[in-house]
Scaffold this motif. Structure first.
Motif, PDB file in Angstrom:
ATOM      1  N   GLY A  16      10.040  20.366 -29.657  1.00 60.44           N
ATOM      2  CA  GLY A  16      10.026  19.400 -28.567  1.00 60.44           C
ATOM      3  C   GLY A  16       8.621  19.113 -28.080  1.00 60.44           C
ATOM      4  N   LEU A  17       7.791  20.142 -28.003  1.00 56.84           N
ATOM      5  CA  LEU A  17       6.411  19.950 -27.574  1.00 56.84           C
ATOM      6  C   LEU A  17       5.635  19.186 -28.643  1.00 56.84           C
ATOM      7  CD1 LEU A  17       4.300  20.609 -25.382  1.00 56.84           C
ATOM      8  CD2 LEU A  17       3.752  22.681 -26.651  1.00 56.84           C
ATOM      9  N   ALA A  18       5.854  19.544 -29.901  1.00 60.98           N
ATOM     10  CA  ALA A  18       5.175  18.844 -30.992  1.00 60.98           C
ATOM     11  C   ALA A  18       5.527  17.360 -30.987  1.00 60.98           C
ATOM     12  CB  ALA A  18       5.544  19.483 -32.332  1.00 60.98           C
ATOM     13  N   GLU A  19       6.815  17.043 -30.762  1.00 61.66           N
ATOM     14  CA  GLU A  19       7.246  15.641 -30.734  1.00 61.66           C
ATOM     15  C   GLU A  19       6.607  14.901 -29.567  1.00 61.66           C
ATOM     16  OE1 GLU A  19      11.380  13.035 -30.258  1.00 61.66           O
ATOM     17  OE2 GLU A  19      11.449  15.228 -30.417  1.00 61.66           O
ATOM     18  N   LEU A  20       6.537  15.574 -28.401  1.00 68.10           N
ATOM     19  CA  LEU A  20       5.935  14.942 -27.226  1.00 68.10           C
ATOM     20  C   LEU A  20       4.482  14.592 -27.489  1.00 68.10           C
ATOM     21  CD1 LEU A  20       6.147  14.147 -24.203  1.00 68.10           C
ATOM     22  CD2 LEU A  20       5.463  16.501 -23.667  1.00 68.10           C
ATOM     23  N   ASP A  44       8.944  20.664 -21.157  1.00 71.49           N
ATOM     24  CA  ASP A  44       9.642  20.188 -19.962  1.00 71.49           C
ATOM     25  C   ASP A  44       8.673  19.957 -18.814  1.00 71.49           C
ATOM     26  OD1 ASP A  44      12.065  20.322 -21.301  1.00 71.49           O
ATOM     27  OD2 ASP A  44      12.536  22.343 -20.558  1.00 71.49           O
ATOM     28  N   LEU A  45       7.734  20.881 -18.639  1.00 72.12           N
ATOM     29  CA  LEU A  45       6.772  20.749 -17.545  1.00 72.12           C
ATOM     30  C   LEU A  45       5.923  19.501 -17.712  1.00 72.12           C
ATOM     31  CD1 LEU A  45       5.630  24.483 -17.219  1.00 72.12           C
ATOM     32  CD2 LEU A  45       7.035  23.202 -15.597  1.00 72.12           C
ATOM     33  N   LEU A  46       5.525  19.200 -18.940  1.00 77.41           N
ATOM     34  CA  LEU A  46       4.675  18.039 -19.177  1.00 77.41           C
ATOM     35  C   LEU A  46       5.448  16.736 -19.069  1.00 77.41           C
ATOM     36  CD1 LEU A  46       2.477  19.455 -22.068  1.00 77.41           C
ATOM     37  CD2 LEU A  46       1.718  18.859 -19.758  1.00 77.41           C
ATOM     38  N   ARG A  47       6.729  16.747 -19.381  1.00 76.75           N
ATOM     39  CA  ARG A  47       7.525  15.533 -19.173  1.00 76.75           C
ATOM     40  C   ARG A  47       7.689  15.257 -17.683  1.00 76.75           C
ATOM     41  NH1 ARG A  47      10.521  17.713 -23.653  1.00 76.75           N
ATOM     42  NH2 ARG A  47      10.232  16.410 -25.515  1.00 76.75           N
ATOM     43  N   GLU A  48       7.890  16.324 -16.907  1.00 75.61           N
ATOM     44  CA  GLU A  48       8.028  16.165 -15.455  1.00 75.61           C
ATOM     45  C   GLU A  48       6.721  15.723 -14.815  1.00 75.61           C
ATOM     46  OE1 GLU A  48       9.275  19.933 -14.081  1.00 75.61           O
ATOM     47  OE2 GLU A  48      11.185  19.923 -15.160  1.00 75.61           O
ATOM     48  N   ASP A  49       5.617  16.285 -15.305  1.00 71.13           N
ATOM     49  CA  ASP A  49       4.309  15.994 -14.720  1.00 71.13           C
ATOM     50  C   ASP A  49       3.265  16.049 -15.835  1.00 71.13           C
ATOM     51  OD1 ASP A  49       1.922  15.830 -13.411  1.00 71.13           O
ATOM     52  OD2 ASP A  49       2.264  17.495 -12.037  1.00 71.13           O
ATOM     53  N   ARG A  69      -0.240   8.106 -19.341  1.00 72.07           N
ATOM     54  CA  ARG A  69       0.190   6.721 -19.588  1.00 72.07           C
ATOM     55  C   ARG A  69       1.194   6.652 -20.733  1.00 72.07           C
ATOM     56  NH1 ARG A  69      -5.451   5.763 -18.909  1.00 72.07           N
ATOM     57  NH2 ARG A  69      -5.887   4.787 -16.896  1.00 72.07           N
ATOM     58  N   ARG A  70       0.910   7.401 -21.797  1.00 70.85           N
ATOM     59  CA  ARG A  70       1.796   7.361 -22.962  1.00 70.85           C
ATOM     60  C   ARG A  70       3.145   8.020 -22.652  1.00 70.85           C
ATOM     61  NH1 ARG A  70      -0.964   6.363 -27.837  1.00 70.85           N
ATOM     62  NH2 ARG A  70       1.128   6.436 -28.760  1.00 70.85           N
ATOM     63  N   VAL A  71       3.131   9.105 -21.915  1.00 73.87           N
ATOM     64  CA  VAL A  71       4.377   9.814 -21.601  1.00 73.87           C
ATOM     65  C   VAL A  71       5.228   9.016 -20.621  1.00 73.87           C
ATOM     66  CG1 VAL A  71       5.341  11.887 -20.512  1.00 73.87           C
ATOM     67  CG2 VAL A  71       3.443  12.093 -22.131  1.00 73.87           C
ATOM     68  N   LEU A  72       4.581   8.375 -19.644  1.00 72.64           N
ATOM     69  CA  LEU A  72       5.315   7.667 -18.587  1.00 72.64           C
ATOM     70  C   LEU A  72       5.608   6.215 -18.935  1.00 72.64           C
ATOM     71  CD1 LEU A  72       3.376   9.045 -15.480  1.00 72.64           C
ATOM     72  CD2 LEU A  72       5.563   9.831 -16.388  1.00 72.64           C
ATOM     73  N   PRO A  81      -3.214   5.324 -11.060  1.00 69.96           N
ATOM     74  CA  PRO A  81      -4.161   5.884 -10.092  1.00 69.96           C
ATOM     75  C   PRO A  81      -3.514   6.367  -8.806  1.00 69.96           C
ATOM     76  CG  PRO A  81      -4.996   3.833 -11.012  1.00 69.96           C
ATOM     77  CD  PRO A  81      -3.562   3.945 -11.411  1.00 69.96           C
ATOM     78  N   ASP A  82      -2.382   5.745  -8.417  1.00 69.09           N
ATOM     79  CA  ASP A  82      -1.751   6.074  -7.140  1.00 69.09           C
ATOM     80  C   ASP A  82      -0.681   7.152  -7.254  1.00 69.09           C
ATOM     81  OD1 ASP A  82      -3.283   4.111  -5.878  1.00 69.09           O
ATOM     82  OD2 ASP A  82      -1.830   2.548  -6.415  1.00 69.09           O
ATOM     83  N   ASP A  83      -0.372   7.603  -8.446  1.00 64.78           N
ATOM     84  CA  ASP A  83       0.672   8.610  -8.636  1.00 64.78           C
ATOM     85  C   ASP A  83       0.228   9.917  -7.973  1.00 64.78           C
ATOM     86  OD1 ASP A  83       2.421  10.651  -9.787  1.00 64.78           O
ATOM     87  OD2 ASP A  83       3.049   9.087 -11.187  1.00 64.78           O
ATOM     88  N   LEU A  84       1.072  10.407  -7.072  1.00 64.34           N
ATOM     89  CA  LEU A  84       0.708  11.604  -6.324  1.00 64.34           C
ATOM     90  C   LEU A  84       0.563  12.823  -7.228  1.00 64.34           C
ATOM     91  CD1 LEU A  84       0.083  12.192  -3.397  1.00 64.34           C
ATOM     92  CD2 LEU A  84       2.450  12.881  -3.055  1.00 64.34           C
ATOM     93  N   ARG A  85       1.298  12.812  -8.336  1.00 65.00           N
ATOM     94  CA  ARG A  85       1.146  13.927  -9.286  1.00 65.00           C
ATOM     95  C   ARG A  85      -0.269  13.969  -9.829  1.00 65.00           C
ATOM     96  NH1 ARG A  85       6.220  12.371 -12.998  1.00 65.00           N
ATOM     97  NH2 ARG A  85       5.249  10.344 -12.575  1.00 65.00           N
ATOM     98  N   ARG A  86      -0.860  12.810 -10.028  1.00 66.06           N
ATOM     99  CA  ARG A  86      -2.239  12.748 -10.532  1.00 66.06           C
ATOM    100  C   ARG A  86      -3.213  13.339  -9.512  1.00 66.06           C
ATOM    101  NH1 ARG A  86      -6.684   8.990 -10.241  1.00 66.06           N
ATOM    102  NH2 ARG A  86      -7.861   8.973 -12.208  1.00 66.06           N
ATOM    103  N   GLY A  87      -3.080  12.915  -8.265  1.00 70.38           N
ATOM    104  CA  GLY A  87      -3.980  13.444  -7.238  1.00 70.38           C
ATOM    105  C   GLY A  87      -3.842  14.943  -7.100  1.00 70.38           C
TER     106      GLY A  87
END
Length: 585
Positions: A16-20, A44-49, A69-72, A81-87
């Motif tokens: 799953g990680l390799a595919e992501l 799972d953690l990287l898909r969430e954030d 950008r690619r995941v979302l 830029p405004d995504d709170l997860r990024r900040g």
């Protein structure tokens, strides 16, 4: 993604990680690092954030943005830029970068400035989001009252706030609490008359060290490595002869074996990192639930203790235990965050004993003592105990180092290759640890790299704790296959199985950075100072590197006058830490 290429196949990687990572166009090397850093739930953690990728060593903010950008893509949600997860992730990144420089905390103003440089919108909101996730903590301290404060000032000064990663800030508080506990619960270990008889005939500084160790809960020894080691053994043996349970604790089992003049007194503070856990999640072999069974604990190389290790150590000391921490104040601070020994010594809360240099320590010790004073001088070395080898460039420095390890030192001095350690300031570059190891492997143990670049017979050093091998532990690969490695950490030791998925936690160990190697002193050391590392040279670096040598020291350098200048011009980079203030609440 900047500087990233297509992924590579890794059979040990979670599909799953390799595919992501493949769908995001990220190479397999980053996926492996993500699995090592984030653990079994990395995908799972990287898909969430997806900005959690920024926690993986070597990933830059712009690379994390590209991955996000690619995941979302196609999910909707706020602009990148405004995504709170990024900040939130960028706040953790700023504090992580500070921790890599040794700081345990930053001021809020410093964090805001760093976020501004990274163009994070609403940085105050980003900090609040990071605090809500509990990875980051806010720490408040009442400023010390100044007796010279002018009269008529009605308002007391405001409490001072700092921000830190919970991983480091909380262990620093635990270390301070533990050190205060040991000081408060200590009682004399010996009657006065018995202690007086042990002191008879000793030099004054050794008498003071013995008295402090027996009478106070926490004390500090300052001196050169040989003097601290000898005094540690003197204290432990002396009190043990009177029935006091005493143990000398080292950071690695290899270091304990090397100090065989006091066999039976030593115990390594081992690390444990079970398979499947995130790298850096370390449960030490000793702790509150499994304390050290000793009334006296002596740590000769406490200068290498970062806040996490120091917290584990004091938790392993039961109430009433006497703790003696030794080290060279002129050496490098620990590789990890904090400056535990220096903060403790400067706190004026414990006795600090300055040890005088011993007689007859030999040319290597005399050479290092001169460097400690800021002098790079020639010393009398009739047995070639100290050799300085200038090199025209960094590639020649590698050639000279390999020649010393594989031929000159074993042939002229009778010191086997296994007892020679090459050290250098950095891992990368033409004469960094990676290049030196490649050249040494080609000469000493050529092979295809059956697992993670390692073959049977390779010397390895632990970069991240694996099994019961702590960081800095050295061993030999006794079996290598595509499935994994078996590594023996010491003569006669039961090999530790290292699955292929965790092989990245090891490095080739014929050469190591000074920080990696400082846990274990060796009969012979070859210190390589390349021209390209001139900016990293400093007096503490030289003192630490040279102090690793017990019998012989070779200095190979292509740095020209930069080495002498670094030794002469003492430059100490300050670290922002809280331990000193916490010890004086």
């Amino acid at each position: 993604m900047p500087s990233m290429t297509s992924p590579t196949s890794d059979p040990a990687l979670d599909p799953g990680l390799a595919e992501l990572f493949s769908s995001a166009g990220v190479p397999g090397a980053y996926a492996r690092r993500a699995a090592d850093r984030l653990g079994d739930r990395a995908a799972d953690l990287l898909r969430e954030d997806p900005w959690r990728l920024l926690r993986v060593p070597g990933v830059r903010p712009e690379q994390a943005d590209h991955f996000a950008r690619r995941v979302l893509e196609g999910r909707g949600g706020p602009p990148i830029p405004d995504d709170l997860r990024r900040g939130r992730a960028f706040v953790v990144h700023v504090l992580t970068e500070a921790a890599r420089q040794g700081h345990t905390v930053m001021t809020p103003q410093g964090v805001l400035a760093a976020l501004g440089a990274l163009r994070v919108p609403e940085p105050e909101r980003a900090i609040e989001a990071a605090l809500d996730e509990a990875d980051v903590v806010a720490l408040w301290e009442e400023p010390a009252f100044d007796d010279a404060e002018p009269e008529g000032v009605d308002e007391p000064p405001e409490p001072e706030e700092s921000l830190g990663l919970a991983r480091y800030a909380l262990p620093e508080e635990e270390a301070a609490e533990g050190l205060r506990r040991l000081t408060a619960t200590a009682e004399p270990l010996l009657p006065r008359d018995t202690l007086r008889s042990l002191r008879d005939g000793l030099p004054e500084d050794r008498q003071l060290a013995l008295t402090a160790a027996a009478g106070t809960g926490v004390s500090v020894l300052h001196g050169a490595p040989d003097d601290v080691e000898r005094t540690a053994v003197l204290i432990a043996r002396g009190l043990a002869s009177e029935g006091v349970q005493a143990v000398v604790v080292t950071g690695t089992a290899a270091s304990a074996r090397a100090m065989d003049s006091a066999r039976g007194l030593f115990e390594a503070l081992e690390g444990e990192c079970p398979p499947g856990t995130a790298a850096g999640v370390v449960a030490f072999g000793r702790g509150e639930q499994r304390p050290l069974e000793a009334r006296l604990v002596v740590v000769p190389d406490a200068g290498s203790l970062d806040v996490e290790t120091a917290a584990a150590l004091v938790e392993a000391c039961a109430d009433g235990t006497h703790l003696v921490l030794g080290g060279d104040p002129a050496a490098l601070p620990p590789t990890g965050p904090g400056r535990v020994l220096a903060d403790l010594a400067a706190s004026d809360t414990v006795p600090v004993i300055e040890l005088e240099p011993g007689d007859g320590d030999g040319p290597a010790a005399a050479f290092t003592a001169a460097v400690r004073r800021g002098e790079l001088i020639a010393v009398e070395a009739p047995g070639r105990e100290v050799v300085v080898v200038p090199a025209g460039d960094d590639r020649e420095a590698v050639h000279r180092a390999v020649q010393l390890v594989t031929d000159s030192i074993p042939r002229a001095l009778g010191i086997p290759v296994d007892d020679v350690q090459v050290v250098t300031p950095t891992a990368g570059g033409h004469a960094g640890a990676t290049a030196l190891n490649a050249a040494l492997k080609a000469r000493l143990n050529p092979g295809p790299g059956a697992c993670g670049g390692f073959d049977t017979g390779d010397r390895v050093i632990v970069a991240v704790p694996v099994g019961r091998a702590a960081a800095g532990e050295t061993g030999t690969v006794v079996a290598a296959s595509a499935e994994g490695l078996e590594v023996a950490f010491g003569p006669g030791a039961e090999p530790i199985a290292v699955p292929a998925a965790l092989a990245s936690r090891l490095r080739h160990g014929w050469a190591a950075t000074v920080g990696q190697a400082r846990g274990t002193r060796r009969p012979a050391v070859v210190a390589v100072f390349p021209e390209e590392s001139a900016a990293a040279l400093s007096r503490p670096l030289a003192v630490t590197a040279f102090g690793l040598a017990r019998r012989h020291l070779s200095v190979v350098h292509s740095a020209g006058p930069a080495l002498a200048r670094a030794v002469r011009e003492e430059v100490v980079t300050p670290r922002d830490t809280r331990l000193g203030r916490l010890l004086n609440p």
